[in-house]
Design a protein around this motif. Structure first.
Motif, mmCIF file in Angstrom:
data_model
loop_
_atom_site.group_PDB
_atom_site.id
_atom_site.type_symbol
_atom_site.label_atom_id
_atom_site.label_comp_id
_atom_site.label_asym_id
_atom_site.label_seq_id
_atom_site.Cartn_x
_atom_site.Cartn_y
_atom_site.Cartn_z
ATOM 1 N N UNK A 51 39.076 53.155 41.158
ATOM 2 C CA UNK A 51 37.915 53.944 40.722
ATOM 3 C C UNK A 51 38.282 55.330 40.400
ATOM 4 N N UNK A 52 38.018 56.035 39.174
ATOM 5 C CA UNK A 52 38.253 57.156 38.938
ATOM 6 C C UNK A 52 37.126 57.885 38.081
ATOM 7 N N UNK A 53 37.023 59.453 38.278
ATOM 8 C CA UNK A 53 35.745 60.071 37.628
ATOM 9 C C UNK A 53 35.533 59.798 36.354
ATOM 10 N N UNK A 54 36.653 59.489 35.655
ATOM 11 C CA UNK A 54 36.585 59.077 34.150
ATOM 12 C C UNK A 54 35.977 57.751 33.842
ATOM 13 N N UNK A 55 36.247 56.802 34.624
ATOM 14 C CA UNK A 55 35.660 55.584 34.571
ATOM 15 C C UNK A 55 34.269 55.665 35.014
ATOM 16 N N UNK A 56 33.893 56.352 35.984
ATOM 17 C CA UNK A 56 32.588 56.398 36.524
ATOM 18 C C UNK A 56 31.642 57.053 35.644
ATOM 19 N N UNK A 57 32.053 57.957 34.745
ATOM 20 C CA UNK A 57 31.467 58.578 33.643
ATOM 21 C C UNK A 57 31.222 57.632 32.629
ATOM 22 N N UNK A 58 32.267 56.651 32.139
ATOM 23 C CA UNK A 58 32.223 55.729 30.998
ATOM 24 C C UNK A 58 31.156 54.762 31.473
ATOM 25 N N UNK A 59 31.154 54.398 32.813
ATOM 26 C CA UNK A 59 30.198 53.546 33.100
ATOM 27 C C UNK A 59 28.776 54.029 33.149
ATOM 28 N N UNK A 60 28.406 55.409 33.536
ATOM 29 C CA UNK A 60 27.185 56.089 33.486
ATOM 30 C C UNK A 60 26.754 56.007 32.128
ATOM 31 N N UNK A 85 29.963 33.728 30.562
ATOM 32 C CA UNK A 85 29.474 35.063 31.032
ATOM 33 C C UNK A 85 30.808 35.922 30.986
ATOM 34 N N UNK A 86 31.282 36.509 29.859
ATOM 35 C CA UNK A 86 32.681 37.198 29.943
ATOM 36 C C UNK A 86 32.756 38.723 30.218
ATOM 37 N N UNK A 87 33.666 38.752 31.017
ATOM 38 C CA UNK A 87 33.953 39.955 31.436
ATOM 39 C C UNK A 87 35.386 40.610 31.169
ATOM 40 N N UNK A 88 35.872 41.732 31.145
ATOM 41 C CA UNK A 88 36.969 42.232 31.009
ATOM 42 C C UNK A 88 37.713 43.045 32.293
ATOM 43 N N UNK A 89 38.709 42.689 32.444
ATOM 44 C CA UNK A 89 39.539 43.254 33.778
ATOM 45 C C UNK A 89 40.631 44.164 33.478
ATOM 46 N N UNK A 90 41.383 44.722 34.236
ATOM 47 C CA UNK A 90 42.357 45.640 34.239
ATOM 48 C C UNK A 90 41.979 46.869 33.004
ATOM 49 N N UNK A 91 40.936 47.151 33.344
ATOM 50 C CA UNK A 91 40.279 48.470 32.614
ATOM 51 C C UNK A 91 40.891 49.765 33.214
ATOM 52 N N UNK A 92 41.828 50.349 32.736
ATOM 53 C CA UNK A 92 42.419 51.478 33.148
ATOM 54 C C UNK A 92 41.684 52.952 32.819
ATOM 55 N N UNK A 93 41.102 52.969 31.549
ATOM 56 C CA UNK A 93 40.520 54.284 31.064
ATOM 57 C C UNK A 93 39.407 54.004 30.275
ATOM 58 N N UNK A 94 38.561 55.146 30.001
ATOM 59 C CA UNK A 94 37.546 55.029 29.204
ATOM 60 C C UNK A 94 37.420 54.187 27.789
ATOM 61 N N UNK A 95 38.765 54.456 27.092
ATOM 62 C CA UNK A 95 39.121 54.077 25.671
ATOM 63 C C UNK A 95 38.860 52.390 25.700
ATOM 64 N N UNK A 96 39.463 52.018 27.061
ATOM 65 C CA UNK A 96 39.431 50.484 27.066
ATOM 66 C C UNK A 96 38.116 50.024 27.589
ATOM 67 N N UNK A 97 37.490 50.625 28.292
ATOM 68 C CA UNK A 97 36.152 50.441 28.757
ATOM 69 C C UNK A 97 35.231 50.135 27.305
ATOM 70 N N UNK A 98 35.070 51.291 26.468
ATOM 71 C CA UNK A 98 34.658 51.327 25.394
ATOM 72 C C UNK A 98 35.069 49.878 24.441
#
Length: 214
Positions: free
Chosen positions: A96-105, A68-81
């Motif tokens: 936790x940032x508003x931008x990352x919360x939106x990317x999560x949503x 079950x692989x996850x990614x860490x040290x994600x700092x911005x939405x581009x990295x999230x995607x």
């Protein structure tokens, strides 16, 4: 249907320790993930701290069915995607940032953001996240600080990471508001570089034995 925090708990709650990995050479990713899974730690976090991190995630996602692989040290939405596209089944951030919360949503991949102050934790809670990373755990006050949060913010659970080791992991796992801990001690850089998968499997098995009290 599970909400995203419940989905995270279902992914990570089955093991007491989530290995936090820095992989410099993508060729190491598959044998490393297999060794950790054999030792009882199939859920792993590959941090985006190296140039090969996304390729390492792709290889584990594509070749290690039990992982079950996850990614860490994600700092911005581009990295999230990018991490989600590479096959990450969960995303971890130091904060936790508003931008990352939106990317999560906007994503189906659940988010485990870091939070250490009551305000940050409440912001995550208000965004619907009831499972958070407590980071950096030791530097932020350790198990005693986290224990103090258990009563006033009782519905939020944590994965403490940062300074957590085989020596102090139990002090966190004994807390009622801790699901699991994150740590790098199960796959130290020297063993990964040497390809000593047998010793890493042993360390994983020892860490898997740190079960939370019933």
């Amino acid at each position: 249907m599970l909400n995203k925090s419940e989905k995270l708990v279902s992914l990570l709650g089955g093991q007491p320790v989530i290995p936090v990995l820095k992989i410099a050479d993508a060729k190491q990713a598959v044998p490393l993930a297999r060794a950790l899974a054999r030792g009882g730690l199939p859920a792993i976090e590959i941090t985006l701290r190296t140039a090969d991190a996304l390729e390492a995630i792709r290889r584990v996602a594509g070749e290690v069915e039990e992982a079950i692989v996850g990614a860490g040290t994600i700092l911005d939405p581009a990295q999230y995607d990018a991490a989600a596209t590479a096959g990450s089944r969960f995303i971890v951030s130091p904060g936790i940032t508003k931008e990352l919360l939106k990317a999560s949503a906007d994503s189906d991949v659940p988010f485990l953001p870091g939070a250490i102050t009551p305000g940050e934790i409440m912001a995550g809670r208000q965004a619907g996240l009831t499972f958070l990373k407590f980071f950096p755990a030791e530097q932020a006050g350790g198990a005693a600080f986290l224990k103090a949060l258990a009563s006033p913010i009782a519905d939020v659970k944590f994965c403490p990471t940062g300074g957590v080791s085989a020596v102090n992991a139990r002090s966190y796992l004994d807390l009622p508001n801790v699901i699991c801990v994150g740590g790098s001690w199960v796959a130290p850089d020297d063993l990964v570089k040497a390809g000593d998968w047998g010793r890493i499997e042993e360390l994983a098995r020892e860490a898997a034995g740190l079960r939370k009290p019933a």
